[in-house]
Design an enzyme around this catalytic site. Structure first.
Site, PDB file in Angstrom:
ATOM      1  N   ALA A 179      33.976  40.570  44.733  1.00 39.80           N
ATOM      2  CA  ALA A 179      33.964  40.491  43.268  1.00 39.80           C
ATOM      3  C   ALA A 179      34.706  39.245  42.818  1.00 39.80           C
ATOM      4  CB  ALA A 179      34.642  41.728  42.665  1.00 39.80           C
ATOM      5  N   ASP A 201      39.157  50.120  36.069  1.00 38.46           N
ATOM      6  CA  ASP A 201      39.578  50.764  34.820  1.00 38.46           C
ATOM      7  C   ASP A 201      39.368  49.834  33.611  1.00 38.46           C
ATOM      8  OD1 ASP A 201      41.526  49.061  35.892  1.00 38.46           O
ATOM      9  OD2 ASP A 201      43.183  50.113  34.941  1.00 38.46           O
ATOM     10  N   TYR A 240      35.872  39.950  32.213  1.00 34.43           N
ATOM     11  CA  TYR A 240      35.925  40.602  33.535  1.00 34.43           C
ATOM     12  C   TYR A 240      35.409  42.040  33.424  1.00 34.43           C
ATOM     13  CZ  TYR A 240      38.090  43.105  37.476  1.00 34.43           C
ATOM     14  OH  TYR A 240      38.305  43.917  38.574  1.00 34.43           O
TER      15      TYR A 240
HETATM   16  N1  LIG Z   1      43.015  44.368  42.580  1.00 37.29           N
HETATM   17  C1  LIG Z   1      43.050  45.336  41.635  1.00 37.29           C
HETATM   18  O1  LIG Z   1      44.120  45.657  41.062  1.00 37.29           O
HETATM   19  C2  LIG Z   1      41.774  46.060  41.264  1.00 37.29           C
HETATM   20  C3  LIG Z   1      41.844  47.019  40.252  1.00 37.29           C
HETATM   21  C4  LIG Z   1      40.676  47.695  39.892  1.00 37.29           C
HETATM   22  C5  LIG Z   1      39.494  47.435  40.539  1.00 37.29           C
HETATM   23  N2  LIG Z   1      39.432  46.485  41.510  1.00 37.29           N
HETATM   24  C6  LIG Z   1      38.112  46.232  42.131  1.00 37.29           C
HETATM   25  O2  LIG Z   1      38.219  46.384  43.534  1.00 37.29           O
HETATM   26  C7  LIG Z   1      37.301  45.499  44.178  1.00 37.29           C
HETATM   27  C8  LIG Z   1      38.035  44.692  45.218  1.00 37.29           C
HETATM   28  O3  LIG Z   1      39.079  43.959  44.569  1.00 37.29           O
HETATM   29  P1  LIG Z   1      40.200  43.175  45.383  1.00 37.29           P
HETATM   30  O4  LIG Z   1      41.478  43.420  44.673  1.00 37.29           O
HETATM   31  O5  LIG Z   1      40.091  43.451  46.848  1.00 37.29           O
HETATM   32  O6  LIG Z   1      39.744  41.690  45.049  1.00 37.29           O
HETATM   33  P2  LIG Z   1      40.100  40.354  45.800  1.00 37.29           P
HETATM   34  O7  LIG Z   1      41.347  40.517  46.592  1.00 37.29           O
HETATM   35  O8  LIG Z   1      40.026  39.272  44.781  1.00 37.29           O
HETATM   36  O9  LIG Z   1      38.881  40.210  46.813  1.00 37.29           O
HETATM   37  C9  LIG Z   1      37.579  39.950  46.397  1.00 37.29           C
HETATM   38  C10 LIG Z   1      36.886  39.236  47.528  1.00 37.29           C
HETATM   39  O10 LIG Z   1      35.542  38.976  47.125  1.00 37.29           O
HETATM   40  C11 LIG Z   1      35.188  37.693  47.603  1.00 37.29           C
HETATM   41  N3  LIG Z   1      34.078  37.150  46.845  1.00 37.29           N
HETATM   42  C12 LIG Z   1      34.086  36.587  45.621  1.00 37.29           C
HETATM   43  N4  LIG Z   1      32.839  36.188  45.296  1.00 37.29           N
HETATM   44  C13 LIG Z   1      32.033  36.543  46.334  1.00 37.29           C
HETATM   45  C14 LIG Z   1      30.644  36.395  46.595  1.00 37.29           C
HETATM   46  N5  LIG Z   1      29.822  35.811  45.725  1.00 37.29           N
HETATM   47  N6  LIG Z   1      30.165  36.861  47.769  1.00 37.29           N
HETATM   48  C15 LIG Z   1      30.985  37.451  48.673  1.00 37.29           C
HETATM   49  N7  LIG Z   1      32.306  37.588  48.494  1.00 37.29           N
HETATM   50  C16 LIG Z   1      32.817  37.149  47.330  1.00 37.29           C
HETATM   51  C17 LIG Z   1      36.457  36.887  47.452  1.00 37.29           C
HETATM   52  O11 LIG Z   1      36.392  35.757  48.302  1.00 37.29           O
HETATM   53  P3  LIG Z   1      36.948  34.318  47.795  1.00 37.29           P
HETATM   54  O12 LIG Z   1      38.369  34.564  47.402  1.00 37.29           O
HETATM   55  O13 LIG Z   1      36.750  33.480  48.990  1.00 37.29           O
HETATM   56  O14 LIG Z   1      36.087  33.955  46.635  1.00 37.29           O
HETATM   57  C18 LIG Z   1      37.520  37.882  47.876  1.00 37.29           C
HETATM   58  O15 LIG Z   1      37.763  37.825  49.269  1.00 37.29           O
HETATM   59  C19 LIG Z   1      36.654  44.665  43.066  1.00 37.29           C
HETATM   60  O16 LIG Z   1      35.412  45.224  42.742  1.00 37.29           O
HETATM   61  C20 LIG Z   1      37.608  44.820  41.899  1.00 37.29           C
HETATM   62  O17 LIG Z   1      36.935  44.682  40.677  1.00 37.29           O
HETATM   63  C21 LIG Z   1      40.550  45.793  41.889  1.00 37.29           C
END
Ligand SMILES: NC(=O)c1ccc[n+]([C@@H]2O[C@H](COP(=O)([O-])OP(=O)(O)OC[C@H]3O[C@@H](n4cnc5c(N)ncnc54)[C@H](OP(=O)(O)O)[C@@H]3O)[C@@H](O)[C@H]2O)c1
Length: 304
Positions: free
Chosen positions: A60, A102, A127
């Protein structure tokens, strides 16, 4: 059963990969360079190559503030990418587990209430809008989907709220009247990333044994819900107990609107996690124990 994870280098992808590895489950973990979810040719190639039984999309665009300026990129990844992955999976009868947030909610509910899955989603930020569009695209593209909305993730590996707060507190403590400004107008559910990964593994095991799941949208987050200011107070009190800081700075409330260029956040985005507990037997994470353990780990690293 082979599990394919996209976005494997992110917070959720890393926690999930670690758990699948320790449980000796068969998985393919692909990072952004190995699988760009906005590239349909790459998706087709990878699915042909690995023939997964199920896909978990953790990829994402997660920069909440940057998304305000990079709207196209946010939608390209969070809507179009999610759609392409779900569509291609559906064409090969592969189910998909997709992560959401959320921040799809407006946050206007009274503080004593929490959001259930069927509540209207009216995001304020780009977002949130792009993630909501992604949810809708996944629902339309693939009937065999599970969408998990989660919130306020923290873990020991990434640069999380607790680490930033403790670092900022240390920098302030030499000043005559150390003060940190924390958003007082945010109320939500801190969630341990490894607990979220365990919940996903539970889903995978259910799928492996029953070859189906109660498809649909679920909330999974930590409890109890708390304001960011109170969360900060608890983190600093625990940090002091474990000797990471000698005394505590004064915490002053602020609101998001003071920051120019910052995306609007929901005021109350507390998630109600009853449905996942009732239908899938997955209990919400207890973030207080996890946070305390994380702070102890930080103390251990600092003293060794
Ligand atoms: N972190 C939070 O507090 C939180 C809260 C609620 C929901 N979420 C949800 O949980 C999920 C995972 O979040 P996370 O915290 O693990 O996010 P994250 O740490 O930012 O990881 C997202 C990963 O997706 C990769 N990515 C971005 N664009 C891409 C593409 N086009 N194709 C393939 N990979 C791609 C990024 O790689 P690069 O960095 O190399 O671009 C990164 O490794 C998301 O759906 C997010 O919306 C997260």
């Amino acid at each position: 059963m082979t599990i394919l994870i996209s976005g494997a280098n992110g917070k959720v992808g890393t926690a999930l990969t670690a758990q699948l590895k320790s449980r000796k489950l068969a998985y393919i973990a692909l990072d952004h360079a190995q699988l760009d979810i906005t590239n349909s040719t790459a998706i087709k190639q990878r699915l042909r190559e690995y023939r997964p039984s199920i896909i978990i999309n953790t990829a994402a665009f997660t920069h909440v503030d940057l998304a305000e300026q990079q709207q196209e990129k946010a939608f390209e990844t969070n809507e179009r990418g999610a759609e392409l992955l779900a569509q291609t999976a559906a064409s090969q009868q592969i189910p998909i587990i997709h992560l959401s947030t959320d921040y799809v909610f407006s946050g206007d509910k009274p503080l004593a209430e929490s959001y259930v899955e069927g509540d209207a989603a009216e995001p304020a930020s780009i977002y949130g809008k792009s993630k909501l569009a992604g949810e809708q695209a996944v629902r339309n593209a693939n009937a065999h989907h599970i969408i998990i909305r989660t919130a306020w993730l923290f873990d020991e590996h990434s640069d999380n709220f607790a680490k930033k707060l403790i670092t900022a507190a240390k920098q302030q403590l030499d000043l005559p009247s150390p003060t940190l400004r924390i958003a007082a107008n945010q109320y939500g559910c801190p969630t341990d990333t490894s607990d979220l990964a365990s919940a996903i593994v539970h889903l995978l095991q259910t799928y492996a044994s029953k070859t189906t799941l109660p498809w649909g949208t679920y909330h999974y987050a930590g409890e109890p819900a708390i304001s960011r200011l109170e969360w900060a107070q608890e983190i600093l009190a625990t940090a002091q107990t474990h000797g990471l800081i000698t005394h505590q700075p004064i915490l002053g409330p602020t609101t998001d609107s003071l920051y120019i260029g910052r995306a609007p956040r929901p005021v109350n985005s507390a998630l109600n996690c009853t449905k996942i507990q009732q239908l899938l037997g997955i209990k919400p994470s207890q973030w207080r124990n996890r946070m305390s353990r994380l702070i102890q780990t930080m103390n251990h690293y600092e003293n060794n």
